[in-house]
Design a protein around this motif. Structure first.
Motif, short mmCIF file in Angstrom:
data_model
loop_
_atom_site.label_atom_id
_atom_site.label_comp_id
_atom_site.label_asym_id
_atom_site.label_seq_id
_atom_site.Cartn_x
_atom_site.Cartn_y
_atom_site.Cartn_z
N GLU A 1 0.85 -1.19 0.00
CA GLU A 1 0.00 0.00 0.00
C GLU A 1 0.88 1.25 0.00
OE1 GLU A 1 -3.46 2.06 2.80
OE2 GLU A 1 -2.01 0.66 3.67
N VAL A 2 0.66 2.14 -0.97
CA VAL A 2 1.46 3.36 -1.02
C VAL A 2 1.24 4.19 0.24
CG1 VAL A 2 1.93 5.48 -2.28
CG2 VAL A 2 1.48 3.37 -3.54
N GLY A 3 0.00 4.41 0.59
CA GLY A 3 -0.30 5.12 1.82
C GLY A 3 -0.17 6.62 1.76
N HIS A 4 0.10 7.17 0.58
CA HIS A 4 0.17 8.62 0.42
C HIS A 4 -0.11 8.94 -1.05
CE1 HIS A 4 4.05 8.51 -1.70
NE2 HIS A 4 4.43 7.60 -0.82
N ASP A 5 -0.40 10.20 -1.34
CA ASP A 5 -0.73 10.59 -2.70
C ASP A 5 0.31 11.53 -3.29
OD1 ASP A 5 -1.23 12.84 -1.23
OD2 ASP A 5 -3.33 13.05 -1.83
N HIS A 6 1.53 11.50 -2.76
CA HIS A 6 2.60 12.32 -3.29
C HIS A 6 3.21 11.65 -4.52
CE1 HIS A 6 2.80 15.04 0.22
NE2 HIS A 6 2.43 13.96 0.89
N PRO A 7 3.25 12.32 -5.66
CA PRO A 7 3.84 11.69 -6.84
C PRO A 7 5.35 11.54 -6.70
CG PRO A 7 3.37 14.00 -7.27
CD PRO A 7 2.79 13.69 -5.92
N SER A 8 5.90 10.59 -7.44
CA SER A 8 7.34 10.45 -7.48
C SER A 8 7.95 11.68 -8.14
CB SER A 8 7.73 9.20 -8.27
OG SER A 8 9.11 9.22 -8.61
N PRO A 9 9.09 12.16 -7.66
CA PRO A 9 9.73 13.31 -8.32
C PRO A 9 10.30 12.96 -9.68
CG PRO A 9 11.13 12.47 -6.58
CD PRO A 9 9.83 11.74 -6.47
N PHE A 10 10.34 11.66 -10.01
CA PHE A 10 10.98 11.23 -11.24
C PHE A 10 10.00 10.84 -12.35
CE2 PHE A 10 13.80 10.07 -7.67
CZ PHE A 10 14.82 10.97 -7.94
N GLN A 11 8.69 10.84 -12.07
CA GLN A 11 7.72 10.48 -13.09
C GLN A 11 6.35 11.02 -12.70
OE1 GLN A 11 7.66 5.98 -12.22
NE2 GLN A 11 5.54 6.45 -12.62
N GLU A 12 5.47 11.18 -13.69
CA GLU A 12 4.13 11.66 -13.43
C GLU A 12 3.17 10.53 -13.09
OE1 GLU A 12 2.83 13.91 -16.76
OE2 GLU A 12 4.36 15.48 -16.54
N ASP A 13 3.41 9.33 -13.62
CA ASP A 13 2.50 8.21 -13.39
C ASP A 13 2.47 7.86 -11.91
OD1 ASP A 13 2.12 8.13 -16.10
OD2 ASP A 13 3.60 6.54 -16.44
N ARG A 14 1.27 7.68 -11.38
CA ARG A 14 1.13 7.29 -9.98
C ARG A 14 1.43 5.81 -9.80
NH1 ARG A 14 -1.32 11.04 -6.53
NH2 ARG A 14 -0.88 13.09 -7.42
N HIS A 15 2.09 5.49 -8.71
CA HIS A 15 2.42 4.10 -8.42
C HIS A 15 1.22 3.41 -7.76
CE1 HIS A 15 4.70 0.58 -7.33
NE2 HIS A 15 4.33 0.71 -6.07
N ARG A 16 0.87 2.25 -8.28
CA ARG A 16 -0.19 1.44 -7.69
C ARG A 16 0.33 0.01 -7.53
NH1 ARG A 16 -2.62 5.01 -11.13
NH2 ARG A 16 -4.37 6.22 -10.28
N PRO A 17 0.48 -0.44 -6.29
CA PRO A 17 0.98 -1.81 -6.09
C PRO A 17 0.09 -2.84 -6.77
CG PRO A 17 1.03 -0.57 -4.04
CD PRO A 17 0.27 0.27 -5.02
N ALA A 18 0.73 -3.85 -7.35
CA ALA A 18 -0.01 -4.95 -7.97
C ALA A 18 -0.54 -5.87 -6.88
CB ALA A 18 0.90 -5.72 -8.92
N ALA A 19 -1.69 -6.48 -7.15
CA ALA A 19 -2.24 -7.45 -6.20
C ALA A 19 -1.35 -8.68 -6.15
CB ALA A 19 -3.66 -7.83 -6.61
N LEU A 20 -0.98 -9.10 -4.96
CA LEU A 20 -0.12 -10.27 -4.79
C LEU A 20 -0.93 -11.41 -4.17
CD1 LEU A 20 3.11 -8.61 -3.31
CD2 LEU A 20 2.57 -9.11 -5.71
N ASN A 21 -0.83 -12.58 -4.78
CA ASN A 21 -1.51 -13.76 -4.26
C ASN A 21 -0.80 -15.01 -4.76
OD1 ASN A 21 -2.53 -14.28 -6.97
ND2 ASN A 21 -4.01 -12.63 -6.58
N SER A 22 -1.40 -16.16 -4.56
CA SER A 22 -0.75 -17.42 -4.93
C SER A 22 -0.59 -17.60 -6.43
CB SER A 22 -1.55 -18.59 -4.34
OG SER A 22 -2.87 -18.59 -4.84
N ASP A 23 -1.27 -16.77 -7.23
CA ASP A 23 -1.14 -16.86 -8.68
C ASP A 23 -0.10 -15.88 -9.22
OD1 ASP A 23 -3.20 -18.77 -8.89
OD2 ASP A 23 -4.73 -17.19 -8.86
#
Length: 337
Positions: free
Chosen positions: A150-172
């Protein structure tokens, strides 16, 4: 206030490990919203030596100003010594751990016997873990958490405009962690396993036993073969090394996969779109609530912090020299008597 002065590590100029001086400085006083912590251990992180060197590899527009002399360090484990009047979540005697003020303040004075800390950046120290191991958790653990869980904040990376969204992790999910033996890598591996993912660890051969004990399902010795030559159809690559060479992992990803370089490199949006992959990163930020969640995992034994080496506070120079040697297994920690 227990004393007027304390011992701390300061730098009066930028340079190599030799610029780190062990000297007497004034004990800081907590501002509103802060507590004073008696430091027992300090975790070392790459920003510590980047700042010590004056951040020569960072473009001037991204380089924050630094007032010298400064006391470096951001990661602490210790005991609350005093609190500001408006702090109610912690009381004197509480054992706490924290990543302090990062990245608003790149270095927060942690290499010292006492440090002031925003209460919001602190979490209870896991009771079953000693201060040295607890001090190794904050920045590395929060980096792994904010990239993977979970990112837990809405501050963009200083190196890119695209927001980071963690991928869902599971057994697949199949996750490849490059630099898996380091501070971020060994914790990210364990978090991915906690979520049920199949994890491929990439490191030098000396770390194979260590990483398999942490739960790695597969291991690639990068000194013998390049992961981009031998793996395909990966859901997620967490590249804790990152930088200009990170794009070499793009062929390992399946369509719909994601590459998360911790140290962002140069990528081509058109190439990413053609491959059908996402490349994003974020900048770790202090977060006491997330650190408390990590602390509970540490306390339960679900995740553990590995210590590469420890040094007394006065030997911070030797600790930085160890960091410069590379091939670190877990965390380097300063202990404070």
């Amino acid at each position: 206030m227990p004393t007027q002065t304390m011992k701390a590590i300061r730098l009066h100029e930028f340079g190599g490990p030799e610029v780190l001086r062990h000297e007497a400085v004034a004990v800081p006083e907590p501002a509103p919203g802060e507590v004073l912590v008696r430091v027992h251990a300090v975790g070392l992180n790459p920003p510590d030596w980047y700042v010590r060197e004056g951040m020569p590899g960072i473009p001037p527009e991204f380089r924050p100003p630094f007032d010298l002399p400064l006391v470096p360090g951001t990661d602490i484990s210790g005991v609350v010594e005093a609190t500001a009047a408006d702090v109610h979540d912690f009381t004197v005697g509480n054992e706490v751990v924290g990543l302090l003020r990062f990245p608003v303040v790149m270095q927060s004075g942690a290499y010292a016997e006492y440090v002031t800390a925003p209460a919001a950046d602190l979490a209870p120290k896991p009771p079953t873990v000693d201060h040295a191991h607890a001090a190794g958790l904050p920045m590395s653990g929060l980096t792994a958490w904010q990239y993977l869980i979970e990112v837990g904040h809405d501050h963009p990376s200083p190196f890119q405009e695209d927001r980071h969204r963690p991928a869902a992790l599971n057994s697949d999910t199949t996750v490849l962690v490059n630099g898996a033996a380091g501070g971020v890598g060994h914790l990210a591996l364990q978090l991915a396993k906690w979520k049920g993912a199949h994890v491929i660890a990439v490191a030098s051969g000396a770390h194979e036993t260590f990483l398999r004990e942490l739960g790695a399902d597969e291991f690639i010795d990068y000194t013998k073969e390049r992961p981009e030559d031998v793996v395909r159809d990966i859901d997620l690559v967490l590249d804790t090394v990152g930088g200009p060479t990170s794009r070499r992992f793009l062929p390992t990803l399946k369509r719909g996969g994601a590459l998360h370089p911790v140290y962002f490199g140069e990528f081509d949006h058109e190439e990413n779109a053609r491959l059908g992959v996402t490349v994003t990163g974020t900048q770790v930020r202090a977060n006491g609530a997330q650190l408390a969640e990590l602390g509970r995992l540490l306390d339960a034994g679900t995740v553990r912090v590995a210590i590469d080496s420890t040094f007394p506070l006065a030997d911070a120079r030797a600790a930085h020299e160890r960091a410069a040697q590379g091939h670190i297994q877990g965390k380097i920690v300063l202990t404070v008597a």
